[in-house]
Scaffold this active site. Structure first.
Site, mmCIF file in Angstrom:
data_model
loop_
_atom_site.group_PDB
_atom_site.id
_atom_site.type_symbol
_atom_site.label_atom_id
_atom_site.label_comp_id
_atom_site.label_asym_id
_atom_site.label_seq_id
_atom_site.Cartn_x
_atom_site.Cartn_y
_atom_site.Cartn_z
ATOM 1 N N ASP A 150 -25.833 -1.775 -14.981
ATOM 2 C CA ASP A 150 -26.867 -1.025 -14.261
ATOM 3 C C ASP A 150 -27.006 0.406 -14.759
ATOM 4 O O ASP A 150 -28.058 1.006 -14.645
ATOM 5 C CB ASP A 150 -26.537 -0.982 -12.755
ATOM 6 C CG ASP A 150 -26.507 -2.380 -12.170
ATOM 7 O OD1 ASP A 150 -27.083 -3.283 -12.810
ATOM 8 O OD2 ASP A 150 -25.907 -2.558 -11.102
ATOM 9 N N LYS A 205 -25.289 0.889 -19.882
ATOM 10 C CA LYS A 205 -24.245 1.046 -20.890
ATOM 11 C C LYS A 205 -24.544 0.239 -22.153
ATOM 12 O O LYS A 205 -24.467 0.767 -23.265
ATOM 13 C CB LYS A 205 -22.901 0.602 -20.320
ATOM 14 C CG LYS A 205 -21.769 0.671 -21.322
ATOM 15 C CD LYS A 205 -20.441 0.559 -20.636
ATOM 16 C CE LYS A 205 -20.304 -0.750 -19.898
ATOM 17 N NZ LYS A 205 -19.988 -1.867 -20.779
ATOM 18 N N HIS A 249 -17.393 -3.655 -14.129
ATOM 19 C CA HIS A 249 -17.126 -4.345 -12.871
ATOM 20 C C HIS A 249 -15.707 -4.115 -12.399
ATOM 21 O O HIS A 249 -14.769 -4.051 -13.173
ATOM 22 C CB HIS A 249 -17.387 -5.843 -13.050
ATOM 23 C CG HIS A 249 -17.500 -6.563 -11.762
ATOM 24 N ND1 HIS A 249 -16.401 -6.951 -11.056
ATOM 25 C CD2 HIS A 249 -18.575 -6.922 -11.024
ATOM 26 C CE1 HIS A 249 -16.803 -7.549 -9.946
ATOM 27 N NE2 HIS A 249 -18.114 -7.534 -9.905
ATOM 28 N N LEU A 264 2.121 5.309 18.967
ATOM 29 C CA LEU A 264 1.019 6.250 18.837
ATOM 30 C C LEU A 264 1.442 7.669 19.169
ATOM 31 O O LEU A 264 2.438 7.881 19.862
ATOM 32 C CB LEU A 264 -0.118 5.852 19.793
ATOM 33 C CG LEU A 264 -0.868 4.568 19.470
ATOM 34 C CD1 LEU A 264 -1.733 4.173 20.661
ATOM 35 C CD2 LEU A 264 -1.703 4.743 18.218
ATOM 36 N N SER A 265 0.654 8.622 18.712
ATOM 37 C CA SER A 265 0.847 9.995 19.141
ATOM 38 C C SER A 265 0.677 10.041 20.662
ATOM 39 O O SER A 265 -0.248 9.430 21.188
ATOM 40 C CB SER A 265 -0.199 10.889 18.458
ATOM 41 O OG SER A 265 -0.099 12.200 18.942
ATOM 42 N N SER A 303 9.037 10.830 21.071
ATOM 43 C CA SER A 303 9.958 11.940 20.862
ATOM 44 C C SER A 303 10.727 12.257 22.155
ATOM 45 O O SER A 303 11.931 12.522 22.119
ATOM 46 C CB SER A 303 9.196 13.182 20.398
ATOM 47 O OG SER A 303 8.661 12.921 19.115
ATOM 48 N N SER A 347 4.607 6.465 12.215
ATOM 49 C CA SER A 347 4.806 5.403 11.203
ATOM 50 C C SER A 347 3.898 4.203 11.468
ATOM 51 O O SER A 347 4.365 3.136 11.847
ATOM 52 C CB SER A 347 6.276 4.990 11.109
ATOM 53 O OG SER A 347 6.856 4.766 12.368
#
Lengths: 300, 643
Positions: B34, B37, B114, B468-469, B474, B541
């Site tokens: 396309d 080339k 490709h 999850l946060s 912690s 993580s």
């Protein structure tokens, strides 16, 4: 010395390829077809192993229809260089009387050349065969590897060819399989002629124009090289100044009219020419994919 | 052939003489059908008069039959190859084309754009001095442009031409061109690509291909061909230290012993002191032998035969190097591996590795990461599939001479061969040696982890908290550590505060950096377990593969995954640090749960549902589970026996 010229770089690459084969393969052979590309390839082999002799034999698959001058040149070349030449003729084909006039070009080429080559490779158990093919000769060859892998049946499978990176070539094969190795892959026709000129490499005189007996058939000039050539009624060979751009079996190789009697003149004509090299070689005319088909079958 | 016809016709010998001094340029073209080339290459062949009349006749016939340019000549058909591919309308392999001008011979490696064909592009790039990267002026810098540029940079091509094609379709707009150039430079800087020249052109119309185009008066740089003819590439290899991989020992008789090979880099003259690697023996160069006579000097790219002033043991596969600038010698490396076979790379399987003229047996570790060639992100991977690129460690069965690939392509690039099929299955680029081969191996220390743990009266392990946060990881991990400490256990808590600010302060929050973050934490945890500690890690993580990577660094009973299971809505509702709000406002990118995934653990040893348990209850549950699993009991006898 620096920068290297294009011919120096091509030469260095070819020498490297040949040495790699000799270092890694058990029983290599050089296919010697007597043409200009073979002459260059042989010249490069003499350089690659100097001061030793090339540590392999030459093999000529003789279809019995080569120009007589080619055979004379061949024998003189190996004598002068002190090399060992194997000549293989497909005796089955001879026994069946196969020839280009009686069987046509494709049957003749298949039996005397392709089958003959396979017989010889099998008979001597060669695991690598150098050939003088170039990538610029034909479209399907543009993608050919330098180290071309062949099955035990000598077949070329486009899907099983190995990627070639840097100067690293994978030469490993199983028993019965083989490699065709093309040290001239990256040379063009012009490179070949320039190198022959620069290095003063002997070539078959048929490449230079001289008066030769020819007949015109289907627009092609065919040289009457011996009395096996059946003449049509009323057909009479006439002497013409001709030369050959490629050499093969004489009935299958078209001559071109030319006055180029020296190498520079040949190059001059070629540079000013308007048709491609293989035009004079009749086996390509069948169809545009014919070379590819032949390659899959084992013709180089 | 773009060769001056006049000179050919009037003075062929003069012409031949002048052409003996042509140089050679090998380049690769990157782009898709396309982008035009094939048209670009076809045009170069056509314009350099390399297309003969019979080929032109066939081309015109083909153009009408299968061409895509209506009645016009479809130059792309000139460079299409195998019959099957022609029917598909795409090229699917590396094809080599040739053309030449007054100044140079060119070898073009034509590789498809490709996605699936990284293999082919890497192959074509490995021997190229220069790369042409095609950009469709209408589309600008695309994903594939990045992919191609990355591979060009990876393979160490020093000269890049960005051909901004189809300028005719954007009305030859300087503005559009400048825009694309700016965005390309921005991207190129990210991947460290240098030596870039941009050329606006139209391959189809021939603008700026051979000579300056009137349609582009605002562009003052060279045309594509002018640049290709004049770019200086020869010095690149010559300036490097001397390297000669020995190909073949030439011994025609007992008086001659020559070492044949292609000079990979540098120069050599008789009298130079060379060192043979890996043996380390040194000798002086006696002669540079060729059939055309001894040479006073030789340089990169020449195939020569050297003799030495004394007998030292040198055989095929050794490398002769400048004694004052020797190559490295090692048997363990970090390397970039490009996988080229349908059968995936198997970590641990022995492959043959061929580097220069040396072939050795090699095993490859699991990839540290693989690279998404479209986004350049680092992703976790267990193996490499066809066309994937990853970074791995490689162990060899013997030491080899090498240079890092970035310093020397010829002595740093290798191929991998399958021992059974003999196929070439991969290629690699050596980055650095992991340790010097002459160093000692890992010592089996007498004081081992059991001994260290026993001294502390515990069994070392990692408690890997994930969630999850805002899930409460912690908080709970802190409580667990307090309880363990109170029980007299030796612990250490790794969390964002003490890791992100120190060890990992160079890392951000892209997927790649997250992977690296976790890898380092995994490695640090392993060292601490080795030291006999109970390690608690508290990181989101989010990816299974990294948690698995950390798990696999340790023995089966040393890794305890603790999943703090809090649904996203709940975590977002709590949002103790206001991070979710920021992420929702788009101020935080790559935030887990919002625009980056969290992959729930499938087989966590301990799962805590924080909607059911308070933090204190959760901590107690975890400690009691540890007690049940025997973490606190120590087999003093076996530990003492190990001492």
């Amino acid at each position: 010395m620096y920068p290297l010229t294009h011919l120096q770089r091509l030469e260095a690459e070819s020498l490297h390829i040949m040495r790699e084969v000799v270092a890694e393969c058990e029983n290599p052979v050089m296919l010697y077809s007597i043409g200009k590309d073979s002459s260059v390839m042989l010249h490069l082999a003499m350089k690659a192993f100097y001061p030793a002799k090339p540590p392999f034999r030459l093999l000529h698959v003789d279809t019995t229809w080569k120009f007589r001058e080619m055979i004379a040149f061949r024998d003189e070349t190996v004598r002068k260089l002190g090399l060992e030449l194997l000549v293989h003729i497909n005796q089955e084909g001879v026994a069946r009387g196969v020839g280009p006039f009686t069987h046509g070009s494709s049957v003749h080429t298949d039996i005397m050349k392709t089958q003959g080559l396979k017989q010889a490779l099998d008979q001597y158990g060669f695991d690598a065969a150098f050939g003088g093919a170039r990538r610029d000769e034909e479209k399907s060859r543009a993608k050919e590897r330098i180290f071309s892998f062949r099955s035990a049946q000598h077949r070329w499978d486009p899907k099983r060819q190995r990627p070639e990176l840097w100067h690293s070539y994978n030469t490993r094969i199983h028993k019965g399989e083989s490699l065709r190795v093309f040290p001239l892959s990256n040379w063009t026709e012009l490179d070949i002629w320039q190198y022959i000129h620069q290095q003063n490499i002997p070539i078959v005189p048929l490449y230079l124009a001289a008066p030769r007996p020819v007949v015109r058939r289907g627009g092609t000039l065919i040289m009457v090289d011996d009395d096996r050539m059946p003449l049509e009624p009323g057909e009479k060979p006439e002497m013409k100044m001709v030369r050959f751009r490629t050499l093969g079996c004489y009935p299958l190789t078209g001559a071109i009219e030319s006055t180029a009697t020296t190498l520079p003149e040949v190059i001059q004509e070629m540079l000013l020419a308007t048709s491609s090299e293989r035009e004079g070689r009749m086996i390509d005319h069948d169809s545009s994919a014919s070379m590819e088909k032949k390659k899959q079958e084992g013709y180089f | 052939m773009s060769h001056s016809s006049d000179l050919i016709a009037t003075d062929i010998l003069g012409y031949l003489k002048s052409h003996e001094h042509k140089s050679l340029l090998r380049f690769i073209t990157c782009g898709s059908v396309d982008d035009g080339k094939s048209t670009l290459i076809g045009r170069l062949l056509y314009e350099s008069k390399l297309v003969y009349e019979d080929q032109l006749a066939a081309l015109e016939a083909d153009s009408k039959k299968v061409g895509t340019q209506g009645d016009q000549i479809d130059f792309a058909l000139l460079v299409d190859g195998l019959a099957a591919e022609r029917e598909q309308g795409i090229t699917i392999d590396v094809a080599y084309r040739f053309f030449s001008t007054e100044k140079r011979k060119f070898i073009v490696a034509d590789t498809p754009g490709h996605e699936q064909y990284t293999r082919n592009m890497v192959t074509g790039a490995s021997t190229a001095d220069l790369a042409i990267i095609l950009i469709d002026a209408r589309k600008g810098v695309l994903t594939q442009t990045r992919r191609h540029s990355y591979i060009v940079s990876l393979l160490g091509i020093q000269h890049v031409v960005v051909a901004i094609n189809k300028m005719d379709l954007v009305d030859y707009s300087q503005e559009r061109y400048d825009e694309i150039v700016a965005s390309y430079h921005e991207f190129a800087a990210q991947i460290g690509l240098k030596g870039i020249v941009c050329v606006p052109l139209s391959a189809l119309r021939g603008d700026n291909m051979i000579t300056a185009s009137e349609a582009l008066p605002w562009y003052t740089g060279p045309s594509l061909l002018e640049h290709l003819e004049n770019v200086v590439v020869e010095e690149d290899l010559q300036g490097l230290p001397f390297r000669l991989p020995v190909q073949w020992v030439n011994r025609p008789n007992s008086d001659f012993r020559g070492f044949a090979g292609l000079i990979a880099s540098g120069r050599v003259v008789p009298g130079d002191r060379l060192r043979a690697l890996p043996s380390g023996k040194e000798a002086l160069v006696a002669r540079i032998v060729t059939q055309d006579g001894d040479l006073p000097s030789a340089g990169a790219g020449q195939s020569i035969t050297l003799t030495l002033d004394r007998e030292i043991d040198v055989s095929r596969g050794d490398v002769l190097v400048a004694a004052d600038h020797p190559a490295g010698v090692a048997d363990q490396f970090q390397a970039t591996v490009i996988w080229m076979h349908e059968e995936a790379m198997l970590p641990g399987r022995p492959y043959l590795l061929k580097i220069g003229t040396r072939t050795v047996s090699a095993t490859i570790t699991s990839p540290k990461y693989k690279v998404n060639v479209n986004t350049l992100e680092h992703l976790a991977a267990k193996q490499l599939e066809l066309n994937e690129i990853g970074v791995c460690n490689i162990n060899l069965d013997r030491s080899i001479a090498f240079d890092p690939y970035t310093e020397n392509r010829e002595t740093g690039g290798f191929i991998l061969i399958d021992k059974l099929s003999n196929d070439t299955v991969g290629a690699g680029l050596l980055q650095f040696a992991l340790r010097r081969a002459d160093n000692i191996h890992w010592q089996a220390l007498d004081v081992n982890r059991q001994a260290r743990a026993a001294q502390k009266g515990q069994k070392a392990c990692v408690l890997w908290f994930t969630g999850l946060s805002g899930s409460g990881k912690s908080t709970i991990a802190n409580l667990v550590e307090k309880q363990l400490h109170a029980l007299g256990r030796h612990t250490y808590l790794l969390d964002g505060d003490n890791v992100r600010h120190g060890l990992n302060k160079d890392l951000g929050f892209t997927d790649a950096d997250r992977v690296e973050n976790i890898r380092r934490i995994g490695e640090v945890s392993r060292l601490m377990v080795d030291a006999g500690l109970i390690v608690l890690t508290s990181f989101i993580s989010p990816f299974r593969s990294e948690r698995r990577m950390a798990r696999e660094l340790l023995a089966a009973d040393e890794f305890i995954e603790v999943f703090i299971d809090t649904p996203l809505e709940e975590a977002e509702r709590r949002d103790p640090k206001g991070l979710y709000k920021k992420a929702r406002r788009g101020e935080l990118k790559h935030f887990t749960g919002i625009d980056s995934p969290y992959e729930r653990p499938e087989h966590a040893e301990i799962t805590i549902d924080t909607r059911e348990l308070s933090a204190e209850q959760a901590a107690e549950r975890i400690v009691s589970r540890l007690r049940e699993s025997g973490i606190f009991e120590t087999d003093y006898n076996s530990a003492l026996a190990a001492l």
